[in-house]
Design a protein around this motif. Structure first.
Motif, PDB file in Angstrom:
ATOM      1  N   ARG A  51       0.877  -1.171  -0.197  1.00  0.00           N
ATOM      2  CA  ARG A  51       0.076  -0.161  -0.022  1.00  0.00           C
ATOM      3  C   ARG A  51       0.921   1.201   0.090  1.00  0.00           C
ATOM      4  O   ARG A  51       0.517   2.237  -0.754  1.00  0.00           O
ATOM      5  CB  ARG A  51      -1.032  -0.088   1.251  1.00  0.00           C
ATOM      6  CG  ARG A  51      -1.739   1.119   1.464  1.00  0.00           C
ATOM      7  CD  ARG A  51      -2.458   1.454   0.074  1.00  0.00           C
ATOM      8  NE  ARG A  51      -3.625   2.484  -0.078  1.00  0.00           N
ATOM      9  CZ  ARG A  51      -3.162   3.820  -0.365  1.00  0.00           C
ATOM     10  NH1 ARG A  51      -2.106   3.944  -0.919  1.00  0.00           N
ATOM     11  NH2 ARG A  51      -3.838   4.759  -0.499  1.00  0.00           N
ATOM     12  N   PRO A  52       1.980   1.402   0.763  1.00  0.00           N
ATOM     13  CA  PRO A  52       2.733   2.569   0.762  1.00  0.00           C
ATOM     14  C   PRO A  52       3.298   2.818  -0.615  1.00  0.00           C
ATOM     15  O   PRO A  52       3.702   3.964  -0.909  1.00  0.00           O
ATOM     16  CB  PRO A  52       3.762   2.436   1.776  1.00  0.00           C
ATOM     17  CG  PRO A  52       3.059   1.319   2.780  1.00  0.00           C
ATOM     18  CD  PRO A  52       2.339   0.481   1.982  1.00  0.00           C
ATOM     19  N   ARG A  53       3.661   1.775  -1.287  1.00  0.00           N
ATOM     20  CA  ARG A  53       4.345   1.857  -2.791  1.00  0.00           C
ATOM     21  C   ARG A  53       3.220   2.368  -3.794  1.00  0.00           C
ATOM     22  O   ARG A  53       3.546   2.940  -4.894  1.00  0.00           O
ATOM     23  CB  ARG A  53       4.688   0.483  -3.106  1.00  0.00           C
ATOM     24  CG  ARG A  53       5.891   0.252  -2.151  1.00  0.00           C
ATOM     25  CD  ARG A  53       6.964  -0.919  -2.965  1.00  0.00           C
ATOM     26  NE  ARG A  53       6.033  -2.170  -3.038  1.00  0.00           N
ATOM     27  CZ  ARG A  53       5.892  -3.146  -2.600  1.00  0.00           C
ATOM     28  NH1 ARG A  53       6.532  -3.074  -0.952  1.00  0.00           N
ATOM     29  NH2 ARG A  53       5.195  -4.140  -2.753  1.00  0.00           N
ATOM     30  N   LEU A  54       1.970   2.534  -3.383  1.00  0.00           N
ATOM     31  CA  LEU A  54       0.831   2.527  -4.588  1.00  0.00           C
ATOM     32  C   LEU A  54       0.475   4.087  -4.579  1.00  0.00           C
ATOM     33  O   LEU A  54       0.806   4.607  -5.757  1.00  0.00           O
ATOM     34  CB  LEU A  54      -0.449   1.953  -4.132  1.00  0.00           C
ATOM     35  CG  LEU A  54      -1.631   2.027  -4.879  1.00  0.00           C
ATOM     36  CD1 LEU A  54      -1.282   1.300  -6.346  1.00  0.00           C
ATOM     37  CD2 LEU A  54      -2.830   1.177  -4.469  1.00  0.00           C
ATOM     38  N   THR A  55       0.348   5.061  -3.501  1.00  0.00           N
ATOM     39  CA  THR A  55      -0.149   6.118  -3.378  1.00  0.00           C
ATOM     40  C   THR A  55      -0.239   6.986  -2.256  1.00  0.00           C
ATOM     41  O   THR A  55      -0.561   6.112  -1.454  1.00  0.00           O
ATOM     42  CB  THR A  55      -1.090   6.794  -4.605  1.00  0.00           C
ATOM     43  OG1 THR A  55      -1.459   8.171  -4.411  1.00  0.00           O
ATOM     44  CG2 THR A  55      -2.387   5.851  -3.903  1.00  0.00           C
ATOM     45  N   PRO A  56       0.330   8.008  -1.999  1.00  0.00           N
ATOM     46  CA  PRO A  56       0.115   8.588  -0.606  1.00  0.00           C
ATOM     47  C   PRO A  56      -1.433   9.057  -0.462  1.00  0.00           C
ATOM     48  O   PRO A  56      -1.630   9.217   1.011  1.00  0.00           O
ATOM     49  CB  PRO A  56       1.144   9.828  -0.682  1.00  0.00           C
ATOM     50  CG  PRO A  56       1.185  10.321  -2.270  1.00  0.00           C
ATOM     51  CD  PRO A  56       1.003   9.069  -2.884  1.00  0.00           C
TER      52      PRO A  56
END
Length: 326
Positions: A51-56
Motif C-alpha cells: 500500500r505505501p508503494r501505491l500512492t500517498p
C-alpha cells in the motif's frame, strides 16, 4: 487536559505501535458525518507493504470496487455504475489519487489501473477520547453506535480519569477502556483497564439514527455496505493521518514534543498545546505575529508511519501500452 491536546499526545504514542494512525474520521453508513471517531488505527493486512508503494493519497472506494483492471483499457462509462457524469467524476478522482491512468481511444474516455489493489487492511481500531469522565457528553451513545454498527473491529475509550466500576457498567461491555497518563515519563502511558472485544465487522449491523420522543430510528446495514465503509475509513485514514492541524504564525508557538514527535503546536503564552483552528490568531490576547515554527508534517509522518509522500505506482508501470483495448 483539553481533549485536543490529549488526542495529539495520544496519537504520538500510538504511531509507535500502529503503522497508520488518523484523527476525526466518519464511520456512519446511512448518515454522512453522523458518527465521527476521534482516532482510528489500522493493523497490517497480508499485503500491507504494497500500500505505501501505491500512492500517498486516499483512493475512493468506488474506484477500487470498479470493474477496472491493470493494463487493459476500459471505457469510463462501462467501468462505473450510474450516469456518465458520475463515471467521469470517479475516473478523475481515481486518477488524481494516482490509482488510474486515463486516456482517449477511438474517441472515448478510457481508464485502467496503475497497479493491482492490495489486501492491506487488517483491523480497524476506533478510539474515543474523553479525558474527563465527569463530563461524558454523548459518550455512551457514541460507543453504542460503534458496537451496534460494527464497522470497526474494536472500540476503545481513552481517558485520564480514574475508572470506577460504575463507569464500566455504563459502557457497552464490548468496549475496551484505557487509562492514559501522557504526562507520565513512561515510554507507554497506557494502562489497559478493560480489553476490547472483537466486534462483528463481517456481519449485519444496526445504525442508530435520529431520536424522536419515545423512539429512535434504526437502520439495518448489510455486510456488503459495511465492507465498503470499512474500505473508505481505511483509505481516509491512510491519506489523512493525524497531523491535520496547522502551524500558527505566532512567535509564542513553538515545536511541541511527545513520544519522539516534534511537530505539536505548543504555545508558550498559554503554557500548553493549542488547537490552531480555534485558539490561534489575532483574537488571542497572546497573539504576536511572526514566522510559524519550521516544521515538516509530511517528513515527520513518513519517518514514523508506513506512508511514502513520493509514492506513485504510475512511475513503475512499463510496457502497459502493448496491452489490448476493450
Amino acid at each position: 487536559m483539553r481533549e485536543f491536546a490529549f488526542e495529539l499526545r495520544l496519537c504520538a504514542h500510538l504511531e509507535r505501535a500502529y503503522p497508520v494512525v488518523a484523527r476525526q474520521l466518519g464511520t456512519s453508513v446511512r448518515a454522512a458525518g453522523g458518527r465521527i471517531v476521534d482516532v482510528v488505527c489500522l493493523t497490517p493486512g497480508p499485503e500491507f507493504d504494497a500500500r505505501p508503494r501505491l500512492t500517498p493519497d486516499a483512493i475512493p472506494a468506488a474506484a477500487i470496487e470498479a470493474d477496472v483492471g491493470v493494463g487493459r483499457w476500459r471505457r469510463v462509462t462501462a467501468a462505473f455504475d450510474g450516469p456518465p457524469a458520475r463515471a467521469r467524476d470517479l475516473a478523475d478522482r481515481g486518477r488524481d489519487a494516482g490509482f488510474f491512468d486515463l486516456d482517449r481511444r477511438d474517441g472515448h474516455a478510457v481508464v485502467r489501473r496503475t497497479a493491482r489493489y492490495p489486501d492491506w487492511v487488517g483491523d480497524l481500531v476506533g478510539i474515543e477520547n474523553k479525558p474527563d469522565l465527569e463530563e461524558p457528553g454523548n459518550l455512551e451513545a457514541q460507543l453504542r453506535h460503534d458496537v451496534s454498527l460494527g464497522v470497526l473491529d474494536y472500540a476503545i475509550l481513552a481517558t485520564e480519569s480514574y475508572v470506577t466500576r460504575a463507569h464500566l457498567n455504563r459502557l457497552p461491555s464490548d468496549v475496551g477502556v484505557w487509562r492514559v497518563n501522557v504526562d507520565d515519563d513512561a515510554a507507554d502511558p497506557i494502562e489497559v483497564v478493560r480489553e476490547p472485544t472483537r466486534l462483528d465487522a463481517d456481519g449485519w449491523g444496526l445504525e442508530p439514527g435520529d431520536a424522536h420522543p419515545g423512539r429512535r430510528e434504526i437502520a439495518t446495514v448489510s455486510p456488503a455496505e459495511k465492507a465498503t465503509q470499512r474500505l473508505r475509513v481505511a483509505e481516509r485514514a491512510y491519506g489523512k493521518g493525524w497531523r491535520t492541524y496547522g502551524s500558527p504564525a505566532c512567535t509564542n508557538v513553538e515545536r511541541g514534543r511527545e513520544a519522539g514527535a516534534e511537530t505539536l503546536p505548543d504555545c508558550t503564552y498559554r503554557g500548553r498545546l493549542v488547537d490552531p483552528a480555534s485558539e490561534c490568531g489575532p483574537a488571542c490576547p497572546g497573539y504576536d505575529a511572526g514566522d510559524a515554527p519550521d516544521v515538516d508534517f509530511e517528513e515527520e509522518r513518513a519517518a514514523r508511519q508506513a506512508w511514502d509522500p513520493d509514492a506513485s505506482s504510475a512511475r513503475t508501470q512499463s510496457g502497459l501500452g502493448r496491452w489490448t483495448n476493450d
